[in-house]
Design a protein around this motif. Structure first.
Motif, mmCIF file in Angstrom:
data_model
loop_
_atom_site.group_PDB
_atom_site.id
_atom_site.type_symbol
_atom_site.label_atom_id
_atom_site.label_comp_id
_atom_site.label_asym_id
_atom_site.label_seq_id
_atom_site.Cartn_x
_atom_site.Cartn_y
_atom_site.Cartn_z
ATOM 1 N N ASP A 81 0.863 -1.178 0.000
ATOM 2 C CA ASP A 81 0.000 0.000 0.000
ATOM 3 C C ASP A 81 0.902 1.231 0.000
ATOM 4 O O ASP A 81 1.555 1.543 1.007
ATOM 5 N N LEU A 82 0.956 1.925 -1.115
ATOM 6 C CA LEU A 82 1.852 3.068 -1.256
ATOM 7 C C LEU A 82 1.134 4.399 -1.045
ATOM 8 O O LEU A 82 1.748 5.458 -1.193
ATOM 9 N N THR A 83 -0.146 4.342 -0.689
ATOM 10 C CA THR A 83 -0.916 5.580 -0.550
ATOM 11 C C THR A 83 -0.316 6.551 0.473
ATOM 12 O O THR A 83 -0.458 7.775 0.281
ATOM 13 N N PRO A 84 0.350 6.095 1.541
ATOM 14 C CA PRO A 84 0.953 7.082 2.458
ATOM 15 C C PRO A 84 2.008 7.961 1.792
ATOM 16 O O PRO A 84 2.359 9.019 2.332
ATOM 17 N N HIS A 85 2.496 7.526 0.630
ATOM 18 C CA HIS A 85 3.557 8.273 -0.047
ATOM 19 C C HIS A 85 3.037 9.033 -1.266
ATOM 20 O O HIS A 85 3.842 9.573 -2.037
ATOM 21 N N TYR A 86 1.715 9.042 -1.463
ATOM 22 C CA TYR A 86 1.151 9.818 -2.561
ATOM 23 C C TYR A 86 1.367 11.307 -2.302
ATOM 24 O O TYR A 86 1.311 11.771 -1.155
ATOM 25 N N CYS A 87 1.609 12.046 -3.379
ATOM 26 C CA CYS A 87 1.718 13.498 -3.265
ATOM 27 C C CYS A 87 0.313 14.094 -3.277
ATOM 28 O O CYS A 87 -0.521 13.697 -4.105
#
Length: 424
Positions: A81-87
């Motif tokens: 889950d990469l959403t914490p690193h979305y700009c």
């Protein structure tokens, strides 16, 4: 896998895990630099694999092991889950061509990738993998690149002998990928192409049945991807490119602009392609039909600006500077000597007809070692008057020692070119 190969794997993994004894923390710097502060989700695979290969090759990992480790690590990364690193983004301010583009903070996701590499190393230290296609079965190559008299080095090149292993292809067809990119107006377009073009190629449905068509689609898609980045970051550079995909019986070459590939068979040059130049009659007509022109300003230029008529980037002159690549496939019969890829800094001063003799001269001077042949060819181009960046990449389809031995027999028997042409 031989005992020596197992030993190499264990030695590397032991050293690697001593250096990375624990996962990188959120404040730890990346051990390999990344030029990008922001990347798109579509670019994540290419950026991760590029960083991983640089990291592992700098630590002398066996090339096949580096490829497989990077493939497993990036596969695991893309499951996260990469959403914490979305700009964060404002839809009202987002350009139309960026609608739906997911942007990521580069450093934290690449830190995650390196931790995935470490986890792979930990698992494999207990049970090393077997190489599907050891690099000993791939072709030897020679590469050399110089800035020459230019202020900056804007060429990039790619050597991927383990194309399948790096990109997760498992159809039993061994593939090697080689490319040269000649940037202008900055290095960004060449660097982007060297990082992403082979990734896009591996994702083409036609790759396994029609590599030429797959290549054409790949160049266009890579240019479309770079356009979004260039607009976001106000980049103005461009790059020509020539790429080769090699299997046991097929060579596919694709090109955009005036970088070139040349095949030599039984000592004779074989034309694979016609470079895209503004003065080429069909290119001139295409540009004029679009309402543009070519003008001579030291050399022929599109609308008085760029000296290339097709390239990745150069968006201020699209569509006059086209992103449509040409591509051709050639069946290999086993009598081919080598394929040479080079930028215009080489081919503007060295005729294809002169290449075989120059290569043989370099082999004679080295006693049959192919390692420094590209360096010799670059020196020849510089001596011949090239002031441009020069990159030369040779892929030997026969072992250099055999080429030299064959030449020695011909010279001894006094048959020269006739002997070479006959394959004797």
């Amino acid at each position: 896998m031989s005992g020596a190969e197992k030993g190499d794997v264990r030695t590397f993994l032991e050293s690697f895990l001593q250096e990375f004894s624990k996962p990188l923390g959120t404040e730890d710097p990346l051990p390999v630099s990344s030029a990008n502060r922001i990347i798109s989700l579509q670019e994540l695979k290419g950026e991760s694999l590029d960083l991983g290969l640089r990291l592992l090759s700098a630590r002398n990992a066996p090339s096949w092991l580096a490829a497989v480790m990077c493939n497993v690590a990036v596969t695991e990364l893309l499951k996260d889950d990469l959403t914490p690193h979305y700009c964060p983004k404002d839809p009202e301010q987002q350009p139309e061509d960026e609608q739906g583009v997911v942007l990521l903070q580069s450093e934290p996701v690449l830190r995650l990738f390196i931790n995935k590499l470490r986890a792979v190393g930990v698992a494999w230290q207990k049970q090393p993998p077997n190489p599907d296609a050891p690099s000993s079965r791939t072709h030897s190559c020679s590469v050399h690149a110089i800035r020459n008299t230019r202020r900056k080095m804007e060429d990039r090149h790619v050597i991927l002998k383990e194309f399948n292993q790096l990109l997760g292809l498992q159809d039993g067809v061994g593939r090697e990928y080689y490319a040269v990119f000649d940037g202008h107006g900055g290095v960004d377009a060449a660097t982007y192409s060297a990082t992403h073009l082979h990734i896009v190629l591996s994702q083409q449905g036609e790759l396994k049945t029609d590599a030429a068509t797959a290549f054409k689609n790949t160049f266009t898609q890579t240019d479309d991807m770079f356009k979004i980045k260039a607009k976001r970051e106000r980049l103005r550079s461009g790059s020509t490119g020539v790429a080769v995909l090699l299997t046991s019986d097929l060579l596919t070459v694709s090109w955009l602009g005036d970088s070139q590939a040349l095949l030599v068979r039984q000592g004779e040059p074989v034309t694979l392609m016609d470079p895209h130049k503004p003065e080429r009659e069909d290119e001139k007509k295409r540009i004029e039909d679009l309402g543009g022109c070519i003008a001579f300003m030291g050399c022929w230029r599109v609308n008085g600006t760029y000296a290339v008529s097709r390239a990745i980037g150069d968006f201020d002159q699209k569509p006059y500077v086209s992103n449509e690549a040409d591509s051709s496939s050639f069946h290999l019969t086993g009598d081919e000597d080598y394929v040479l890829l080079a930028c215009d800094g080489f081919f503007d001063v060295i005729r294809p007809a002169d290449v075989p003799a120059l290569v043989l001269e370099a082999l004679r001077e080295s006693g049959g070692s192919g390692n420094d042949v590209a360096q010799s060819l670059v020196a020849q181009a510089k001596t011949a008057g090239s002031s441009d960046n020069i990159t030369v990449l040779l892929v030997f389809l026969k072992e250099p020692q055999k080429l030299l031995a064959h030449d020695t027999v011909c010279r001894t028997e006094g048959r020269g070119a006739a002997c070479a042409a006959a394959g004797v």
